[in-house]
Design an enzyme around this catalytic site. Sequence first.
Site, PDB file in Angstrom:
ATOM      1  N   GLU C  78       0.814  -1.219   0.000  1.00 18.99           N
ATOM      2  CA  GLU C  78       0.000   0.000   0.000  1.00 18.99           C
ATOM      3  C   GLU C  78       0.841   1.259   0.000  1.00 18.99           C
ATOM      4  O   GLU C  78       0.499   2.260  -0.637  1.00 18.99           O
ATOM      5  CB  GLU C  78      -0.936   0.024   1.220  1.00 18.99           C
ATOM      6  N   HIS C 147     -11.296  -3.792  10.438  1.00 21.61           N
ATOM      7  CA  HIS C 147     -11.928  -3.767   9.112  1.00 21.61           C
ATOM      8  C   HIS C 147     -13.164  -2.866   9.104  1.00 21.61           C
ATOM      9  O   HIS C 147     -13.985  -2.967   8.197  1.00 21.61           O
ATOM     10  CB  HIS C 147     -12.331  -5.189   8.679  1.00 21.61           C
TER      11      HIS C 147
END
Lengths: 319, 319, 368, 368
Positions: C78, C147
């Site tokens: 990322e 999440h």
Amino acid sequence: MDKLAPQLYKKMLLIRKLELRLAEIYHTDAVKSPVHLSVGQESIAVGICDPLNKDDLVSNTYRCHATYIAKGGDLREMMAELYGKSQGCAGGKAGSMHLVDMKNGVVGASAVVGTTIPIAAGLALAMKFDAKKTGKQRIVVSVFGDGGTEEGCFYETINFAALRKLPMIFVCENNRLAIHTPIERRWATEKLCERIQTYGIETHKIDDADVFKIRETISSAAEKIRNTGEGPIFIECATYRWLEHVGPFDDHKDNYRDLEEYARWKKNDQIDRLAGMLDENTRNQIQQEVTDMIKDAEIFAENSPYPAAEELYTHVYAH
Amino acid sequence: MDKLAPQLYKKMLLIRKLELRLAEIYHTDAVKSPVHLSVGQESIAVGICDPLNKDDLVSNTYRCHATYIAKGGDLREMMAELYGKSQGCAGGKAGSMHLVDMKNGVVGASAVVGTTIPIAAGLALAMKFDAKKTGKQRIVVSVFGDGGTEEGCFYETINFAALRKLPMIFVCENNRLAIHTPIERRWATEKLCERIQTYGIETHKIDDADVFKIRETISSAAEKIRNTGEGPIFIECATYRWLEHVGPFDDHKDNYRDLEEYARWKKNDQIDRLAGMLDENTRNQIQQEVTDMIKDAEIFAENSPYPAAEELYTHVYAH
Amino acid sequence: MSMHTNSVATSLQKDQQDLHLIRYFEALREAFDQEMTRDPNVFLFGLDVDDHKGIQGSTLGLVEKFGRDRVFGTPLSEDAMTGVAIGAAMAGYRPIHTHIRMDFMLLCMNQLVNMAAKAHYMYNGQVQVPLVVRTMIGRSWGQGGQHSQALHSLFMHIPGLKVVAPSNAHDAKGCMIAAIRDNNPVIFIEHRLLYSTEGFVPKNSYEVPLGKARILVPGSDVTIVAISHMVMEALRARKHLDSIGISAEIIDPISLWPLDMDTIVASVQKTKKLLIVDNAWLTCGASSEILSRTIEMFQEEDHVLPAIARMGFAPTTCPTTRPLENLFYPNGRTIAVKAYEMVKGKSAKAWEPPVDARAEIDEFKGPF
Amino acid sequence: MSMHTNSVATSLQKDQQDLHLIRYFEALREAFDQEMTRDPNVFLFGLDVDDHKGIQGSTLGLVEKFGRDRVFGTPLSEDAMTGVAIGAAMAGYRPIHTHIRMDFMLLCMNQLVNMAAKAHYMYNGQVQVPLVVRTMIGRSWGQGGQHSQALHSLFMHIPGLKVVAPSNAHDAKGCMIAAIRDNNPVIFIEHRLLYSTEGFVPKNSYEVPLGKARILVPGSDVTIVAISHMVMEALRARKHLDSIGISAEIIDPISLWPLDMDTIVASVQKTKKLLIVDNAWLTCGASSEILSRTIEMFQEEDHVLPAIARMGFAPTTCPTTRPLENLFYPNGRTIAVKAYEMVKGKSAKAWEPPVDARAEIDEFKGPF
Ligand SMILES: Cc1ncc(C[n+]2csc(CCOP(=O)(O)OP(=O)(O)O)c2C)c(N)n1
Ligand SMILES: Cc1ncc(C[n+]2csc(CCOP(=O)(O)OP(=O)(O)O)c2C)c(N)n1
Ligand SMILES: [Mg+2]
Ligand SMILES: [Mg+2]
């Protein structure tokens, strides 16, 4: 091998049967958690954890059922956690992706890929410090997928672990998939072990998932680290994920993977292999034990209450 | 070599003299910026930039004076930037650590170690896309220190660049120091090139800072990438920082480095070496030109006004 | 689900005749398709954008149409991939980088904050960073602490970034088109539970401007400003309130930065009551900022200060188990009760709205 | 410089007789020394903590005293080193991890937010993360956009983290000791320009509790809450205000999370006016939160709402050049003028305080 085969068989079977049971009941919504199953990959978790001591640690990813079970994590608490119940290993706050059982040496798993790798190194650093006082060298095994090695923190950790000779074993479970993306689209080359060697780290590559080979490799690695106080050692284990990335089904119809590869791995299944090495009696007995353990855990989970409302606010800060 | 030696000499001398001039005037507080000088390291910047085209790019760290100058960055604008003036290359908003001159192919530098490495890969990706339309392959050279290779994003970028065969050259300026910490305390081993090779990347290690060797290596690397459209290539150049990490002084009394190493490097100084290869006339003429250029830039900087108050709010968002 | 998006479409798209009823993820895909067709410099990349699931369908078909140069997956990196996006943007491309969870953006904060947000300013206009970072807020079915985070305030804090969080298909498409055309880094926040909601969406290309809030439903007694998925909960609350004669005005800021305070303040001047419902933690959140600016603007005009309240995530990590998760989030009923108390005063007798049907929450079981 | 720290020492340390006059960085070093002596599980690490400059002197001598196992430098790997700290903390150690600039913490947000903040909760108490992350806010002499950020609000937003930003030597030592003993991750924010400021500091070990604000100077006309280095500017403002008969009460929250709103609100109930001066950007910042909570608490008690204003960094990247940098930060004079306007009303005639001597800013030229 006389005692080893049944022992490893039992652990692998427990993982397999428990996960298949989860898959079976998933439609009932009792398990309210995204499940990343390890079906087909059990020999790694079992090969790794079998030679470890109870106070050694295994550190994991979200695909953590297998190592949790193999390391001796409490089965009832695991099942209750998946059910979101208060007697779960994390009181229902963690779910499938963050299993934890510190008393049995299972470090909390993380849903963010790579995150637990440096944390494992921190635990190993602590063990190195501890050993100077206690004279006893514990070790940490850090497990991650092939995808995990693409995160920068993996290399940062490898360098630090090698620099400080940390008492840890890195295990890459290379199933050649990250969700649906094959390794060829993510790795420039597959020379991972060669790369890790450039850090001065001993590496081993096991390409057939042979549970005895994995066990033996870890066992000698652990012994070496315990004796010298110096690690790390790196192991890459090839394996194959039989089911979908997340969820209870297989996804072979989805056409993103090579079904011949799957067939090859299925033929090489370590559970079948070890079953074949046991006499029928032993096999039946183990199967019965495993079935009973799972049933017991399920009943425990069903009977466990959901956490009370005030649990929302416990453990936000430690006191 | 007839034209090359004076050309390289001039560029190196310009960097050296300008930086030593900065050091000289630093106490007057005209330069209001932390300066990370490259004195002693000039042959790398010059060897890298000399064979590049104007529309190729060089990407850099905070120690960016040398590459800025070598790539042909505007000298007046650089000086005005260091003075915090409105005619500086970034209007006085950037200072010494973030020099930029896009029209001459100098990508903005960053004060955060490692940050510019993936950005350079993004620029290279763009050039790869562009080349499909224009048929002309430009290239990016990404320069970073030995410390920069310890950041995770370095490996992430190396993998991606190799996977996508990006038209870029990575150059590690290995001066064996990160601030005051020697490489032995930061790198598990020094097998950097071997490690990068495991990505399938061609590597070169130049251990004497020979400006011709560096130039030649970059030149053939650039040509290869231009011809095939495929990179990357990796080059590690040993060098030595003569002065303190940041600031105008030497810090040899500080006792953290090996002064014999310094003496060795000083003897190997590429500027002295090339001076020796030139006749006195050429040398004198170049020295005069360089002195004049610096004087000119200084006067420009002095005369440039400070930015007006409303400049604080320009360019926060692009329109 | 179509109730509120319907109203958006009818109130705002009167002259855009050619509507179709599509879902949030289809609206996004339509935006990508149209912009990639229009501008060859737009490309879309990130983990899994090119697989057969196509980010819950939002990128399906794009590889086939635009090729692997313009639609491609990446390694799990990322941080560097964000740098790659920034570099390509500086070079004149318009990358759309995708994260399937907002939580993963914590890995690329350095690139976003130290480079993307600052490059245009720090290099005094020599470069621009026309970058869209798509990111999804997760929720429910045991996704839990890592999440489910909604971190928009972290980005709102940083000058140089824009932040949008459209709550319906219409705005998802229009905002995405505006974000792609914008010359700045835009953090584009989607919510997983909005993906299947339907709305009437113009078939043609259009922009929903960044920096303009939308009054979803007008009302007179209390202003409810709700963010992202909380818009759906606020609309449920509005129904409950309506049933007891309280008229709530529902505002969706859509764009969190720049923030259209004028629309909010004009509403609060009318209703004298502001309830801010963020889809995030409160502390140093969007809710603090909206509250603060409202007070400041009222003071500036010497107006009597309105009553203001905020709701948002419980100040804890998000637990996975359903009973605790239910308590973690505001919902239509808790919002309605809060608004009721604001309108009727603290001494009003207790009121308990009936249980809502909340299909997008109650029925969600993945895919993740 | 000793003016304000003097007042801290005299007002609060009456019974701690054994004081000495030391600088901020020496106070920190004293805290490390005493805690490492007391508790063998404390260790200190991070880039450059073991070099001959010793983080501007704050770690000098510690290697010699405690050895390389307990004081060590690292590779440039902020992300993994943070994970290492978390792991060691989970194993019962008490690491102190050091960043010489807060800007670099953007590299380790994933570890701090996804793991450090959440582990105790997510694993339901099975582990604790007693970690101190030291981090320095830079300023001045052309450090610019990437070396001057103050990002405390990013951490305040996240449940599970504590955040402190002591403004003087006394509180630096006491807070550091409290942070080391705390069983949670504490983000410990130092400001480079405070390093050389002196204060009377007890020689013995003591804790300045996390979660308790300090009234630095009492006053009656306006409450000024100032953070980190802005405390020094607020104290300069107080002097200016004093010279024209306005009495400002200066509050230093010290601990930004937990936040001692009671002390702030009690003060504002007295003065009816609150000026918040953050050493950071405003949007979704500590200033928004303090403003919001003040309003909420006043509303809760049905008190008449106070006048509130905020000051902080200009909403831009920090420019390097001095003339623009001066405009970027609030200072004693701009703070005084703002407070003056709040007290006298907008129509009051313009007032311009004389120029301050600001040695720590005007004379700063490194070391960096
Ligand atoms: C930092 C981060 N990026 C992306 C994801 C989304 N994601 C979840 S699992 C996964 C694939 C991981 O592959 P690998 O590490 O090989 O493990 P495997 O699932 O094969 O066991 C991805 C990309 C994530 N959880 N964390
Ligand atoms: C991410 C980050 N960490 C730490 C620092 C502080 N720092 C500035 S320069 C430097 C050393 C960098 O060494 P190297 O990359 O070898 O470059 P050199 O200074 O030797 O040219 C460090 C640690 C920084 N600027 N950025
Ligand atoms: Mg995998
Ligand atoms: Mg170096």
